[in-house]
Write a protein that holds these residues in place. Structure first.
Motif, PDB file in Angstrom:
ATOM      1  N   THR A   1       0.825  -1.211   0.000  1.00  0.00           N
ATOM      2  CA  THR A   1       0.000   0.000   0.000  1.00  0.00           C
ATOM      3  C   THR A   1       0.857   1.257   0.000  1.00  0.00           C
ATOM      4  OG1 THR A   1      -0.118   0.244   2.401  1.00  0.00           O
ATOM      5  CG2 THR A   1      -1.738  -1.195   1.369  1.00  0.00           C
ATOM      6  N   PHE A   2       2.165   1.069  -0.132  1.00  0.00           N
ATOM      7  CA  PHE A   2       3.040   2.238  -0.152  1.00  0.00           C
ATOM      8  C   PHE A   2       4.208   2.014  -1.099  1.00  0.00           C
ATOM      9  CE2 PHE A   2       5.051   5.985   1.809  1.00  0.00           C
ATOM     10  CZ  PHE A   2       3.927   6.770   1.965  1.00  0.00           C
TER      11      PHE A   2
ATOM     12  N   THR B   1      -4.942   0.334   3.348  1.00  0.00           N
ATOM     13  CA  THR B   1      -5.860   0.897   2.354  1.00  0.00           C
ATOM     14  C   THR B   1      -6.030   2.412   2.492  1.00  0.00           C
ATOM     15  OG1 THR B   1      -7.007  -1.213   2.330  1.00  0.00           O
ATOM     16  CG2 THR B   1      -8.217   0.645   1.446  1.00  0.00           C
ATOM     17  N   SER B   2      -5.972   2.916   3.712  1.00  0.00           N
ATOM     18  CA  SER B   2      -6.149   4.362   3.927  1.00  0.00           C
ATOM     19  C   SER B   2      -5.104   5.188   3.179  1.00  0.00           C
ATOM     20  CB  SER B   2      -6.067   4.696   5.414  1.00  0.00           C
ATOM     21  OG  SER B   2      -7.064   4.014   6.117  1.00  0.00           O
ATOM     22  N   ASN B   3      -3.932   4.601   2.917  1.00  0.00           N
ATOM     23  CA  ASN B   3      -2.905   5.336   2.174  1.00  0.00           C
ATOM     24  C   ASN B   3      -3.362   5.669   0.756  1.00  0.00           C
ATOM     25  OD1 ASN B   3      -0.919   5.206   4.214  1.00  0.00           O
ATOM     26  ND2 ASN B   3      -0.433   3.109   3.624  1.00  0.00           N
ATOM     27  N   TYR B   4      -4.269   4.860   0.205  1.00  0.00           N
ATOM     28  CA  TYR B   4      -4.725   5.113  -1.162  1.00  0.00           C
ATOM     29  C   TYR B   4      -5.547   6.389  -1.209  1.00  0.00           C
ATOM     30  CZ  TYR B   4      -3.410   0.265  -1.976  1.00  0.00           C
ATOM     31  OH  TYR B   4      -2.721  -0.925  -2.073  1.00  0.00           O
ATOM     32  N   ARG B   5      -6.249   6.643  -0.145  1.00  0.00           N
ATOM     33  CA  ARG B   5      -7.065   7.841  -0.084  1.00  0.00           C
ATOM     34  C   ARG B   5      -6.203   9.054   0.241  1.00  0.00           C
ATOM     35  NH1 ARG B   5     -12.953   8.257   2.333  1.00  0.00           N
ATOM     36  NH2 ARG B   5     -12.502   9.387   4.216  1.00  0.00           N
ATOM     37  N   ASP B   6      -5.241   8.869   1.149  1.00  0.00           N
ATOM     38  CA  ASP B   6      -4.367   9.968   1.548  1.00  0.00           C
ATOM     39  C   ASP B   6      -3.025   9.392   1.983  1.00  0.00           C
ATOM     40  OD1 ASP B   6      -3.031  12.051   2.646  1.00  0.00           O
ATOM     41  OD2 ASP B   6      -4.533  12.550   4.161  1.00  0.00           O
ATOM     42  N   PRO B   7      -2.007   9.482   1.125  1.00  0.00           N
ATOM     43  CA  PRO B   7      -0.718   8.874   1.458  1.00  0.00           C
ATOM     44  C   PRO B   7      -0.083   9.459   2.728  1.00  0.00           C
ATOM     45  CG  PRO B   7      -0.789   9.542  -0.851  1.00  0.00           C
ATOM     46  CD  PRO B   7      -2.005  10.118  -0.195  1.00  0.00           C
TER      47      PRO B   7
ATOM     48  N   GLY C   1      -7.183   2.929  -7.718  1.00  0.00           N
ATOM     49  CA  GLY C   1      -7.150   2.984  -6.261  1.00  0.00           C
ATOM     50  C   GLY C   1      -6.574   4.303  -5.788  1.00  0.00           C
ATOM     51  N   CYS C   2      -5.243   4.436  -5.937  1.00  0.00           N
ATOM     52  CA  CYS C   2      -4.581   5.592  -5.326  1.00  0.00           C
ATOM     53  C   CYS C   2      -4.374   6.764  -6.274  1.00  0.00           C
ATOM     54  CB  CYS C   2      -3.231   5.150  -4.765  1.00  0.00           C
ATOM     55  SG  CYS C   2      -2.088   4.582  -6.030  1.00  0.00           S
TER      56      CYS C   2
ATOM     57  N   ARG D   1     -10.940   7.288  -3.611  1.00  0.00           N
ATOM     58  CA  ARG D   1     -11.210   8.511  -4.366  1.00  0.00           C
ATOM     59  C   ARG D   1     -11.710   8.141  -5.759  1.00  0.00           C
ATOM     60  NH1 ARG D   1      -8.399  13.285  -2.490  1.00  0.00           N
ATOM     61  NH2 ARG D   1      -7.309  12.803  -0.550  1.00  0.00           N
TER      62      ARG D   1
ATOM     63  N   ILE E   1      -1.842  10.041   5.530  1.00  0.00           N
ATOM     64  CA  ILE E   1      -2.829   9.869   6.601  1.00  0.00           C
ATOM     65  C   ILE E   1      -2.180   9.424   7.914  1.00  0.00           C
ATOM     66  CG2 ILE E   1      -3.498   7.431   6.159  1.00  0.00           C
ATOM     67  CD1 ILE E   1      -6.459   8.569   6.368  1.00  0.00           C
TER      68      ILE E   1
ATOM     69  N   THR F   1      -7.920   3.805  10.040  1.00  0.00           N
ATOM     70  CA  THR F   1      -8.173   5.068   9.326  1.00  0.00           C
ATOM     71  C   THR F   1      -7.807   6.306  10.148  1.00  0.00           C
ATOM     72  OG1 THR F   1     -10.439   5.288  10.165  1.00  0.00           O
ATOM     73  CG2 THR F   1     -10.154   4.029   8.131  1.00  0.00           C
TER      74      THR F   1
ATOM     75  N   SER G   1     -17.266   0.061   2.638  1.00  0.00           N
ATOM     76  CA  SER G   1     -16.221   0.357   3.624  1.00  0.00           C
ATOM     77  C   SER G   1     -14.929  -0.421   3.402  1.00  0.00           C
ATOM     78  CB  SER G   1     -16.723   0.090   5.048  1.00  0.00           C
ATOM     79  OG  SER G   1     -17.798   0.937   5.316  1.00  0.00           O
ATOM     80  N   GLY G   2     -14.653  -0.756   2.176  1.00  0.00           N
ATOM     81  CA  GLY G   2     -13.425  -1.491   1.914  1.00  0.00           C
ATOM     82  C   GLY G   2     -13.146  -1.628   0.437  1.00  0.00           C
ATOM     83  N   MET G   3     -12.218  -2.499   0.123  1.00  0.00           N
ATOM     84  CA  MET G   3     -11.922  -2.782  -1.276  1.00  0.00           C
ATOM     85  C   MET G   3     -11.367  -4.182  -1.415  1.00  0.00           C
ATOM     86  SD  MET G   3      -8.314  -0.747  -1.914  1.00  0.00           S
ATOM     87  CE  MET G   3      -7.904  -1.588  -3.438  1.00  0.00           C
TER      88      MET G   3
ATOM     89  N   GLN H   1     -12.139  12.841  -3.243  1.00  0.00           N
ATOM     90  CA  GLN H   1     -12.650  12.089  -2.086  1.00  0.00           C
ATOM     91  C   GLN H   1     -14.118  12.464  -1.935  1.00  0.00           C
ATOM     92  OE1 GLN H   1     -10.088  12.099   1.470  1.00  0.00           O
ATOM     93  NE2 GLN H   1     -11.950  12.553   2.607  1.00  0.00           N
TER      94      GLN H   1
ATOM     95  N   ILE I   1       1.027   3.718  -6.211  1.00  0.00           N
ATOM     96  CA  ILE I   1       1.400   2.827  -5.102  1.00  0.00           C
ATOM     97  C   ILE I   1       0.526   1.576  -4.991  1.00  0.00           C
ATOM     98  CG2 ILE I   1       2.703   4.465  -3.686  1.00  0.00           C
ATOM     99  CD1 ILE I   1       0.262   5.018  -2.047  1.00  0.00           C
TER     100      ILE I   1
ATOM    101  N   TRP J   1     -16.153   6.752   5.633  1.00  0.00           N
ATOM    102  CA  TRP J   1     -15.395   5.681   4.978  1.00  0.00           C
ATOM    103  C   TRP J   1     -16.299   4.678   4.276  1.00  0.00           C
ATOM    104  CZ3 TRP J   1     -10.103   5.319   4.399  1.00  0.00           C
ATOM    105  CH2 TRP J   1      -9.380   6.349   5.019  1.00  0.00           C
ATOM    106  N   GLY J   2     -17.544   5.075   4.006  1.00  0.00           N
ATOM    107  CA  GLY J   2     -18.453   4.198   3.262  1.00  0.00           C
ATOM    108  C   GLY J   2     -17.904   3.912   1.876  1.00  0.00           C
ATOM    109  N   ASN J   3     -17.353   4.947   1.237  1.00  0.00           N
ATOM    110  CA  ASN J   3     -16.683   4.805  -0.062  1.00  0.00           C
ATOM    111  C   ASN J   3     -15.220   5.186   0.132  1.00  0.00           C
ATOM    112  OD1 ASN J   3     -19.648   6.035  -0.716  1.00  0.00           O
ATOM    113  ND2 ASN J   3     -19.056   4.457  -2.154  1.00  0.00           N
ATOM    114  N   PRO J   4     -14.373   4.225   0.477  1.00  0.00           N
ATOM    115  CA  PRO J   4     -13.001   4.572   0.857  1.00  0.00           C
ATOM    116  C   PRO J   4     -12.162   5.176  -0.272  1.00  0.00           C
ATOM    117  CG  PRO J   4     -13.505   2.286   1.415  1.00  0.00           C
ATOM    118  CD  PRO J   4     -14.622   2.777   0.567  1.00  0.00           C
TER     119      PRO J   4
END
Lengths: 318, 262
Positions: free
Chosen positions: A34-35, A278-284, B217-218, B52, A286, A258, A76-78, B42, B222, B47-50
């Motif tokens: 994830t990184f 997984t949270s890194n994908y939204r905000d590296p 994903g990202c 972006r 975080i 998260t 809430s996931g992937m 985002q 990554i 976090w329902g849709n994690p």
């Protein structure tokens, strides 16, 4: 004045933790896969503030990985099925390891193989060169490859044999990454501990599947894939709780983290450190905000060291 | 690339189920390189849709960025409910951009959700409009935001024949290409459309750049989720050595001959 000094002291919660012989400046590490190799987003994030970075899995030979589609969002996931795409250990040594000399945080190399000998060969190659890698995380829990991977992680004897073989060839930190896709995760952790692992990390992704009802096919090419994100957090915390009662070496908690509160849940359940995935994908970046949130918690509950609260909830039933 | 809390200025339905959102994004716009680049939005702080959502930039000027999107899932539905003043966290600008030559005849083709980068490029080519042609395809006239105007080099198509040329963008592309010959094609749209354009340009030996879509994903290289198969293994600068390419960092713009639609 006295009050001022007291507040200053309270805000200085000691965030550092020790795993094996290695000191981490804080307990927040990025999770494997994830990184990237740890260097991709350095323009966006100050990675030197992280407790550490675990690289994506490195294999003996380069791997292209699985065909697309590889990922899909779920509630809430992937789900992901990347298939351990990576440049292979030789290129990793020549192209990536030199970049770590100025990275300013602990690099843990994640390795994956299909046989015991492959794992050995990878570590031997890395041990033969000079590097500031602090240790290895042994991936015995990838659900997305046909051979190897999870085969080791679901079997106590294989886990023990593999860990024992690797223990013989390195003095660096040895962390065994466990799969939740087993009947008894604590017994696998015990096998890793018995064979000389410095720590275990748990959990890898949970096997999952999602179907496109209009196309009547799986949304991910390999059909089965790995579920991550907040959806699996309670599974991760329960796993850490069970493992904490079974072993004495440190646990690194992983799964759906998260924010700082999620980190604390894992620590209270028995994790000495955590990995953010997984949270890194939204905000590296975080992980950086989590460090600040934990400091505030430390102030509020007057905690002098983060290590003091490891397993507080789980030891009650130990 | 930067993450930025952007403030929405407008969010309106500009055609049937097609929306345009404009927001103030001084940081991201100051790093913008050109049409074809995208951003990652985002959807909400929960976090329902994690993940972006990748969105191609439809315009970028005066610290403002706009996107054009079609509602087809939960994510785009959430976006359509945002109003002026709302704040969104955005990562960008990401990816590469279309590269055009000033003296070429440029044919721009957009279809369905692939409207945004093509309209952006059309705006960018403002001074070169005499040399450029715009072809936009939709199912029906309600989904079009332009007027069919061949005198201005704008060709619209509809599947049901309710506006412009009946049929797909391929009909218009053939007509335009017959007249202009030496040219370069720039296209974005659904995969079946890109596939047809790809075989047309390869058959006629026309240079072309395609903006491809991928589940992402990202957006920063990554997660390795957004791959596309490569035809040309020779480009050593790729993130992958052989079979695949990462759309987020190598793309989303590819030469038509470089990719394979599976």
């Amino acid at each position: 004045m006295d009050l001022f000094i007291q507040q200053e002291m309270l805000s200085l919660i000691d965030m550092s933790i020790k795993i094996g012989k290695v000191l981490f400046k804080n307990p927040i590490i990025t999770a494997s896969g994830t990184f990237g190799y740890g260097t991709e987003v350095s323009s966006l994030v100050n990675v030197s503030k992280f407790g550490g970075i675990v690289t994506k899995s490195i294999t003996l030979n380069p791997r292209e990985g699985n065909p697309p589609p590889r990922i899909v969002e779920t509630p809430s996931g992937m789900l992901n099925s990347i298939g351990l795409a990576n440049i292979g250990v030789d290129q990793y040594i020549s192209k990536k390891i030199p970049l770590y000399s100025t990275i300013g945080t602990n690099i843990i190399m994640n390795i994956a193989g299909t046989t015991v000998n492959e794992y050995i060969e990878i570590i031997k190659k890395v041990e033969s060169v000079s590097s500031n890698i602090v240790g290895y995380e042994i991936n015995i829990s990838c659900p997305n490859v046909k051979r190897g991977g999870m085969e080791f992680g679901i079997d106590c004897d294989l886990t023990e044999k593999l860990t024992e073989s690797l223990r013989k060839i390195t003095e660096r930190l040895l962390i065994v990454k466990l799969s939740p896709n087993v009947t008894n995760i604590a017994s696998i952790a015990q096998s890793a501990e018995k064979a000389g692992a410095d720590a275990v990390s748990a959990i890898n992704t949970v096997v999952g599947m999602s179907i496109d009802i209009h196309k009547q096919k799986s949304k991910v090419y390999t059909k089965l894939s790995g579920l991550s994100g907040p959806a699996i957090r309670p599974i991760g915390i329960a796993s850490v709780h069970k493992i904490f009662q079974a072993i004495d070496i440190p646990i690194i908690g992983i799964g759906g983290i998260t924010c700082g509160n999620d980190v604390l849940e894992y620590i209270l359940a028995g994790a000495s450190a955590v990995q953010v995935g997984t949270s890194n994908y939204r905000d590296p970046g975080i992980a950086l905000s989590m460090i600040e949130e934990i400091k505030l918690y430390g102030e509020k509950y007057i905690i002098s060291s983060i290590s003091d609260i490891v397993g507080v909830v789980s030891s009650n039933t130990k | 690339m930067k993450t930025e809390d952007v403030i929405i200025i407008n969010n309106n339905e500009i055609a049937s189920e097609i929306w345009e959102m404009e927001f103030l994004a001084p940081k991201i716009s100051s790093n913008y390189k050109g049409a074809g680049q995208f951003i990652q939005i985002q959807l909400d702080p929960g976090w329902g849709n994690p993940l972006r959502r990748p969105m191609s930039i439809a315009s970028c000027r005066d610290s403002k960025i706009s996107i054009i999107y079609k509602i087809f899932g939960q994510g785009t539905k959430i976006l359509s409910q945002k109003i002026s003043g709302d704040v969104l966290n955005v990562l960008g600008p990401l990816g590469n951009s279309f590269q055009y030559k000033k003296n070429n005849l440029n044919i721009l083709v957009g279809g369905g959700v692939g409207l945004a980068p093509i309209i952006n490029l059309w705006k960018e080519l403002d001074e070169l409009r005499d040399n450029s042609y715009l072809i936009i395809g939709a199912k029906t006239k309600n989904e079009h935001i332009h007027s069919h105007n061949p005198d201005e080099h704008i060709y619209l198509t509809t599947d049901d024949g309710s506006m412009g040329l009946p049929g797909t963008v391929m009909e218009a592309l053939k007509v335009v290409y017959e007249n202009v010959k030496s040219s370069e094609v720039f296209a974005c749209g659904p995969e079946p459309m890109l596939k047809q354009i790809q075989s047309f340009v390869i058959k006629n030996n026309i240079p072309a750049q395609l903006s491809v879509e991928s589940y992402m994903g990202c957006g920063v290289g990554i997660c390795q989720g957004c791959i596309i198969s490569r035809r040309n293994y020779k480009n050593k600068n790729h993130s992958y050595h052989k079979k695949y390419s990462l759309v987020c960092v190598d793309g989303p713009i590819y030469s038509a001959g470089d990719v394979i639609f599976d």
